[in-house]
Design a protein around this motif. Structure first.
Motif, short mmCIF file in Angstrom:
data_model
loop_
_atom_site.label_atom_id
_atom_site.label_comp_id
_atom_site.label_asym_id
_atom_site.label_seq_id
_atom_site.Cartn_x
_atom_site.Cartn_y
_atom_site.Cartn_z
N VAL A 94 -17.00 84.53 65.49
CA VAL A 94 -18.40 84.96 65.50
C VAL A 94 -19.28 83.73 65.33
N ALA A 95 -18.85 82.83 64.48
CA ALA A 95 -19.61 81.60 64.29
C ALA A 95 -19.47 80.68 65.50
N GLN A 96 -18.39 80.79 66.23
CA GLN A 96 -18.14 79.88 67.35
C GLN A 96 -18.03 80.61 68.69
N TRP A 97 -18.75 81.69 68.88
CA TRP A 97 -18.63 82.47 70.11
C TRP A 97 -18.98 81.65 71.33
N SER A 98 -19.90 80.71 71.18
CA SER A 98 -20.32 79.88 72.29
C SER A 98 -19.17 79.02 72.81
N THR A 104 -13.58 80.21 78.11
CA THR A 104 -13.29 81.30 79.04
C THR A 104 -13.96 81.04 80.39
N SER A 105 -15.19 80.61 80.36
CA SER A 105 -15.91 80.31 81.60
C SER A 105 -15.24 79.16 82.35
N ILE A 137 -16.06 68.14 85.68
CA ILE A 137 -16.00 69.54 85.26
C ILE A 137 -14.99 69.61 84.12
N GLY A 138 -15.47 69.93 82.92
CA GLY A 138 -14.62 69.98 81.74
C GLY A 138 -14.37 71.39 81.27
N ALA A 139 -13.73 71.50 80.12
CA ALA A 139 -13.41 72.80 79.54
C ALA A 139 -14.65 73.51 79.04
#
Length: 179
Positions: A94-98, A104-105, A137-139
């Motif tokens: 929740v703290a690191q959802w970004s 995932t992206s 293009i990275g992770a």
């Protein structure tokens, strides 16, 4: 003592051996498949290695689950351990959802392959439109260089949310390169 252990746990030991062999085979097969896909789609080696690392992590987690089942750990103990771990991970996520969203992206961008390094793209963002050439293009993000020579870092999750046009700069004049 060794004979006693093997006699008492022969089935579990054999099953563990089979699972470990499957682990090695799955890791080799997934690595070869991802590398073949990357070669066919001309994907950058660093992105390929990142996806392979994610798949190996998933395979290792499945191996751990299989070993827990094989060795007969009590289901109640597993549920308590998993729920405790899920709670801790849930709070952290929740703290690191970004960060999770960007990872995932990055995986989605790897497999859908909408653009590649060297492409010039126009990101249709009403607040911060970007026209730049992709450098890496990275992770978590892509690095781009705009017309003014500025380095632009753009998060992967926003790339999936915004409209993007791929521009062929050879056919564009400088006046068409601006918003």
């Amino acid at each position: 003592m060794y004979n006693s252990f093997f006699n008492d746990f022969a089935r579990e030991a054999i099953a563990t051996g089979i699972v470990l062999i499957l682990l090695v085979l799955l890791r080799i097969i997934t690595t070869k498949l991802v590398r073949r896909y990357a070669r066919l789609s001309q994907t950058v080696e660093r992105r390929t290695n990142l996806v392979i690392k994610y798949l190996h992590l998933l395979i290792n987690i499945l191996l751990l689950v299989a070993l827990v089942i094989i060795w007969g750990v009590d289901a109640k103990d597993i549920i308590i351990a998993v729920s405790s771990l899920a709670t801790i991970v849930g709070v952290a996520m929740v703290a690191q959802w970004s960060i999770l969203s960007n990872i995932t992206s990055g995986i989605i961008l790897f497999f859908s392959y909408p653009f590649k390094i060297g492409d010039t793209i126009h990101i249709h963002d009403k607040d911060f439109p970007v026209i730049a050439e992709i450098e890496d293009i990275g992770a978590f993000y892509i690095s781009m260089i705009n017309k003014e020579g500025e380095l632009v870092i753009y998060p992967n999750n926003l790339l999936l949310q915004k409209g993007i046009s791929i521009i062929n700069l050879e056919s564009k004049s400088d006046s068409e390169f601006t918003d």
